[in-house]
Design a protein around this motif. Structure first.
Motif, PDB file in Angstrom:
ATOM      1  N   VAL A  53      34.687  39.179  46.402  1.00 55.74           N
ATOM      2  CA  VAL A  53      35.885  39.470  45.609  1.00 55.74           C
ATOM      3  C   VAL A  53      35.569  39.432  44.119  1.00 55.74           C
ATOM      4  CG1 VAL A  53      38.189  38.657  44.997  1.00 55.74           C
ATOM      5  CG2 VAL A  53      37.485  38.687  47.385  1.00 55.74           C
ATOM      6  N   SER A  54      34.769  38.479  43.687  1.00 54.23           N
ATOM      7  CA  SER A  54      34.403  38.367  42.276  1.00 54.23           C
ATOM      8  C   SER A  54      33.697  39.624  41.783  1.00 54.23           C
ATOM      9  CB  SER A  54      33.507  37.143  42.069  1.00 54.23           C
ATOM     10  OG  SER A  54      33.057  37.068  40.736  1.00 54.23           O
ATOM     11  N   LYS A  55      32.765  40.122  42.593  1.00 49.05           N
ATOM     12  CA  LYS A  55      32.041  41.334  42.198  1.00 49.05           C
ATOM     13  C   LYS A  55      32.972  42.537  42.116  1.00 49.05           C
ATOM     14  CE  LYS A  55      27.920  39.437  42.117  1.00 49.05           C
ATOM     15  NZ  LYS A  55      27.184  39.303  40.840  1.00 49.05           N
ATOM     16  N   LEU A  56      33.866  42.631  43.108  1.00 48.56           N
ATOM     17  CA  LEU A  56      34.800  43.753  43.098  1.00 48.56           C
ATOM     18  C   LEU A  56      35.743  43.679  41.895  1.00 48.56           C
ATOM     19  CD1 LEU A  56      35.686  43.924  46.901  1.00 48.56           C
ATOM     20  CD2 LEU A  56      34.393  45.617  45.605  1.00 48.56           C
ATOM     21  N   MET A  57      36.197  42.461  41.536  1.00 50.35           N
ATOM     22  CA  MET A  57      37.130  42.311  40.417  1.00 50.35           C
ATOM     23  C   MET A  57      36.457  42.611  39.072  1.00 50.35           C
ATOM     24  SD  MET A  57      39.971  41.900  41.695  1.00 50.35           S
ATOM     25  CE  MET A  57      40.759  41.817  40.104  1.00 50.35           C
ATOM     26  N   GLU A  58      35.139  42.344  39.008  1.00 49.37           N
ATOM     27  CA  GLU A  58      34.425  42.715  37.787  1.00 49.37           C
ATOM     28  C   GLU A  58      34.506  44.220  37.563  1.00 49.37           C
ATOM     29  OE1 GLU A  58      30.429  41.382  37.750  1.00 49.37           O
ATOM     30  OE2 GLU A  58      30.941  39.256  37.911  1.00 49.37           O
ATOM     31  N   VAL A  59      34.363  44.958  38.638  1.00 42.29           N
ATOM     32  CA  VAL A  59      34.443  46.414  38.546  1.00 42.29           C
ATOM     33  C   VAL A  59      35.853  46.844  38.146  1.00 42.29           C
ATOM     34  CG1 VAL A  59      34.241  48.578  39.832  1.00 42.29           C
ATOM     35  CG2 VAL A  59      32.599  46.727  40.226  1.00 42.29           C
ATOM     36  N   GLU A  60      36.880  46.253  38.791  1.00 42.96           N
ATOM     37  CA  GLU A  60      38.267  46.625  38.497  1.00 42.96           C
ATOM     38  C   GLU A  60      38.645  46.296  37.041  1.00 42.96           C
ATOM     39  OE1 GLU A  60      40.438  48.201  40.208  1.00 42.96           O
ATOM     40  OE2 GLU A  60      39.448  48.313  42.144  1.00 42.96           O
ATOM     41  N   THR A  61      38.202  45.113  36.600  1.00 39.17           N
ATOM     42  CA  THR A  61      38.552  44.681  35.242  1.00 39.17           C
ATOM     43  C   THR A  61      37.948  45.597  34.191  1.00 39.17           C
ATOM     44  OG1 THR A  61      38.706  42.372  35.960  1.00 39.17           O
ATOM     45  CG2 THR A  61      38.414  42.759  33.598  1.00 39.17           C
ATOM     46  N   LYS A  62      36.721  46.026  34.397  1.00 38.11           N
ATOM     47  CA  LYS A  62      36.033  46.873  33.417  1.00 38.11           C
ATOM     48  C   LYS A  62      36.667  48.241  33.281  1.00 38.11           C
ATOM     49  CE  LYS A  62      31.485  44.694  33.786  1.00 38.11           C
ATOM     50  NZ  LYS A  62      30.081  44.879  34.233  1.00 38.11           N
TER      51      LYS A  62
ATOM     52  N   ASN B 230      49.382  42.452  29.688  1.00 33.24           N
ATOM     53  CA  ASN B 230      50.069  41.617  30.681  1.00 33.24           C
ATOM     54  C   ASN B 230      50.267  42.384  31.980  1.00 33.24           C
ATOM     55  OD1 ASN B 230      50.251  39.484  28.880  1.00 33.24           O
ATOM     56  ND2 ASN B 230      52.291  40.057  28.159  1.00 33.24           N
ATOM     57  N   ALA B 231      50.621  43.683  31.866  1.00 31.69           N
ATOM     58  CA  ALA B 231      50.818  44.498  33.073  1.00 31.69           C
ATOM     59  C   ALA B 231      49.512  44.675  33.832  1.00 31.69           C
ATOM     60  CB  ALA B 231      51.404  45.859  32.697  1.00 31.69           C
ATOM     61  N   VAL B 232      48.413  44.912  33.090  1.00 34.20           N
ATOM     62  CA  VAL B 232      47.102  45.059  33.728  1.00 34.20           C
ATOM     63  C   VAL B 232      46.693  43.767  34.415  1.00 34.20           C
ATOM     64  CG1 VAL B 232      44.637  45.381  33.279  1.00 34.20           C
ATOM     65  CG2 VAL B 232      46.312  46.917  32.241  1.00 34.20           C
ATOM     66  N   ASN B 233      46.896  42.651  33.762  1.00 33.75           N
ATOM     67  CA  ASN B 233      46.552  41.357  34.372  1.00 33.75           C
ATOM     68  C   ASN B 233      47.361  41.110  35.635  1.00 33.75           C
ATOM     69  OD1 ASN B 233      44.487  40.329  32.675  1.00 33.75           O
ATOM     70  ND2 ASN B 233      46.014  39.879  31.083  1.00 33.75           N
ATOM     71  N   ASP B 234      48.647  41.480  35.611  1.00 35.63           N
ATOM     72  CA  ASP B 234      49.470  41.348  36.819  1.00 35.63           C
ATOM     73  C   ASP B 234      48.891  42.206  37.949  1.00 35.63           C
ATOM     74  OD1 ASP B 234      51.154  39.606  35.569  1.00 35.63           O
ATOM     75  OD2 ASP B 234      52.712  41.087  35.127  1.00 35.63           O
ATOM     76  N   ARG B 235      48.519  43.475  37.598  1.00 34.85           N
ATOM     77  CA  ARG B 235      47.960  44.367  38.625  1.00 34.85           C
ATOM     78  C   ARG B 235      46.640  43.835  39.152  1.00 34.85           C
ATOM     79  NH1 ARG B 235      44.488  48.554  38.788  1.00 34.85           N
ATOM     80  NH2 ARG B 235      44.149  48.528  36.534  1.00 34.85           N
ATOM     81  N   LEU B 236      45.783  43.315  38.276  1.00 35.45           N
ATOM     82  CA  LEU B 236      44.492  42.772  38.712  1.00 35.45           C
ATOM     83  C   LEU B 236      44.674  41.565  39.616  1.00 35.45           C
ATOM     84  CD1 LEU B 236      42.422  43.050  35.406  1.00 35.45           C
ATOM     85  CD2 LEU B 236      42.153  44.420  37.487  1.00 35.45           C
TER      86      LEU B 236
END
Length: 674
Positions: free
Chosen positions: A21-30, A630-636
């Motif tokens: 999950v951490s690796k996938l979230m790095e991709v999503e966040t970038k 804030n919206a992006v953080n909610d989506r992430l």
């Protein structure tokens, strides 16, 4: 921000869910967040940059505001004494030039005739107010109104006048004052119907009840020239003192009244009957005086001084009863109570006190008629020679003994027995009330104050010493070219300091090394900053109408290659020497360079100016950027929860499949063993 609903367990199966999950979230966040964060940092940098720009512009504005018209038309005074005497007077006065209102422009002020308090002006009626050569402003009543309503309607109209109401014994008067001084801004009013009494146009032969109570006046300056000046007398404030009073003296009855000059009489009402109580009551009154107590081992003296100097501000104090010892007549006399013309004296004596010196007097028959009368009393007092001259005032029916002190000490006279009615006292005069007196070009001028205003137009003389017959003072008033140069340098320095600060805020340093990032200041590339600096430069290079010099370049102030201003001292000095008024007008006239700069900086820094508008826009962008983050953080967070739940379920499935495999393997082993 949504709450996380996923739970990560590395023991549920063979998968490391947390790491996946951490690796996938790095991709999503970038994909989105870094751009928004960087945008937010950029906006914060711009907001801070414009805040700093506002600060340096405010500093520039302060410097420009300090350049008043007087800065560019200043004059200087040089006082010289041609006397060769060894004891010649030095600095008998200082000089202030163009410091009072007499040289400033003055606005016209009009006053209407009186209206009764219940006067109503009719809805629909109007006035048209015109200032100078401008267009008229029409003010129409939207409803019936009192004079106060008319006043308010005029003030709401932005007609270029300020309306107010004054109340007098005859009623209410509307007062209109032009908001701009000078003879070019006089008021003309057309009015109709119920408002017709407010019409005013002196150029038309139409009767009007509006009157001018203050004429418009253009600004002027002191008249240059050389003047002979002698200080003949300094102004003094009246000061008197009581006789010595024993400690603990009280004032138990009577009245004390004080009058200064032509002012009203103040009745003094002490809270306590002590001398300190009298002093405090005098100081609390509106009598225009200051009272103090001077104490010594022998007793106390009440000293009363007029607050204002000048011959008209003499003190008159009337005391009765216990307060009689505090009386003072500005004529310097003590008039005793009236006695019959045939009054005689056959017993007792008199005590005459002047200052600290009492003298006992026993009148004798000096004319040989066998009786002692008021004439004998007068002669005895004069023979005593104790600081008092006595005379007799006859009004045709009665006589009054009048005592005139020959010195400055308090005086009192008290009689015993048959002389008991002959009593009176007066405070002593320490300093006489007098005007200042000076001679200018042989003309004697008086002033109630040692600040002599406008004896020379636009000049105030602050007197400190009396000159002597051997002095030969001359006062030279001339244009102050040094002051003009100082003001010009202030203008140049203020702009150059602003320019340097703006350059630091907008500079870009392009990297010359491959792969190395360029360095940019907070406001680099901001077109708004370039625009306002262009406006300032345009104002500094623009031509000025009005005669005389028309540009800064003509007087030696020019832009250099680096954009800064510089002064050609030789050219500037020649311009100021040859055309002082022209240079002064170039800077500070109605359309002058400094006047325009002051208006421009005021506009730039106003609530609706470019700095505030740009800053508010950036603050709005920052708020929107924060909302997007804030919206992006909610989506992430939601994506992370989704990934976590999916991989947890997969992990459990894989774990279950492993258990099934192990079971089948075990069963197969058992079957093969049979």
């Amino acid at each position: 921000m949504a709450d996380s609903t996923g739970s990560i367990s590395t023991k549920a199966g063979p998968l490391d869910v947390a790491n996946i999950v951490s690796k996938l979230m790095e991709v999503e966040t970038k994909k989105t967040l870094p751009a928004l964060v960087n945008r937010g940092k950029s906006i914060s940098t711009l907001i801070s940059g414009y805040g700093n720009l506002k600060g340096v512009l405010a500093t520039y504005q302060t410097a420009i505001k300090g350049l008043t018209p007087a800065s560019f038309s200043s004059q200087k005074a040089v006082l010289t004494n041609a006397s060769s005497a060894t004891n010649a007077t030095t600095e008998p006065f200082t000089t202030d030039i163009n410091s009072d209102d007499s040289t400033k422009s003055q606005a016209q002020k009009l006053k209407s005739a009186a209206f009764s308090s219940n006067k109503i002006f009719t809805a629909g009626d109007s006035v048209a107010i015109k200032i100078g050569g401008g267009s008229p402003t029409f003010v129409t009543l939207t409803a019936d109104a009192t004079l106060a309503g008319v006043r308010d309607a005029i003030n709401r109209s932005s007609a270029g006048v300020t309306a107010s109401i004054t109340t007098a014994d005859d009623g209410d008067h509307l007062v209109l004052e032009s908001q701009t001084g000078g003879t070019g801004n006089t008021i003309k009013i057309a009015a109709n119907n119920s408002l017709s009494a407010l019409a005013y146009d002196p150029s038309r032969a139409v009767p009007t009840t509006m009157t001018e109570i203050q004429a418009a006046r253009d600004s002027t300056k002191a008249a240059s020239g050389t003047y002979t000046v002698d200080v003949l007398q300094l102004a003094q404030a009246h000061k008197i003192t009581s006789a010595r009073m024993a400690p603990g003296t009280t004032f138990d009855n009577g009245i004390l009244a004080i009058k200064t000059g032509n002012g009203s009489t103040a009745i003094i009402k002490p809270a306590t009957n002590s001398l300190a109580g009298v002093r405090d009551a005098i100081n609390a009154s509106d009598a225009g005086v200051l009272a103090t107590i001077v104490s010594s081992s022998a007793g106390e003296h009440l000293v009363v001084s007029a607050k204002d100097s000048g011959a008209t501000n003499t003190l008159r104090i009337t005391g009765t009863g216990s307060f009689s010892s505090l009386s003072f007549d500005p004529r310097g006399t003590i008039t005793l109570p009236a006695v019959p013309t045939n009054q005689t004296y056959d017993s007792g004596s008199l005590r005459l006190t002047s200052g600290e010196n009492p003298v006992d007097i026993t009148p004798t028959d000096t004319d040989g008629n066998g009786t002692i009368d008021l004439s004998d009393v007068m002669k005895a007092i004069n023979t005593a020679n104790n600081g008092v001259t006595a005379s007799i005032l006859n009004d045709g029916a009665e006589n009054r003994l009048v005592l005139t002190p020959t010195g400055t000490s308090p005086v009192s006279l008290k009689g015993t027995q048959s002389y008991a009615d002959l009593k009176g006292s007066s405070m002593g005069q320490l300093v006489k009330a007098q005007d200042a007196k000076i001679s200018i070009e042989g003309v004697v001028v008086t002033s109630p104050s040692n600040k002599v205003k406008n004896a020379i137009s636009g000049v105030q003389l602050n007197l400190t010493k009396i000159t002597t017959s051997t002095d030969k003072f001359t006062l030279n008033i001339s244009n102050d070219t040094t002051g003009m140069t100082s003001a010009a340098n202030t203008l140049i320095t203020a702009y150059n300091n602003l320019l340097k600060s703006v350059k630091d805020m907008t500079k870009q340093v392009v990297s010359k090394k491959l792969g190395e990032a360029s360095q940019s200041a907070p406001l680099a590339g901001e077109t708004s900053v370039k625009a306002l600096m262009s406006q300032l430069r345009t104002t500094l290079t623009a031509s000025v109408d009005g005669g005389g010099k028309t540009s800064l370049a003509q007087i030696g102030i020019t832009f250099q290659k680096d954009g800064s201003l510089a002064l050609d001292a030789t050219k500037f000095s020649a311009a100021v020497t040859n055309d002082f008024e022209g240079v002064s007008n170039l800077f500070s006239s109605k359309n002058g360079v400094v006047t325009q700069l002051q208006k421009l900086t005021e506009d730039i820094l106003a609530d609706k100016g470019i700095i505030t508008t740009k800053s508010k826009g950036l603050e709005g962008s920052q708020a929107l950027n924060t909302s997007k983050q804030n919206a992006v953080n909610d989506r992430l967070n939601n994506i992370q929860d989704s990934y976590t739940n999916k991989f947890n379920r997969l992990n459990k499935t894989l774990a279950s499949m492993g258990e099934t495999r192990d079971y089948l393997t075990d069963q197969l082993k058992k079957l093969s063993a049979r």
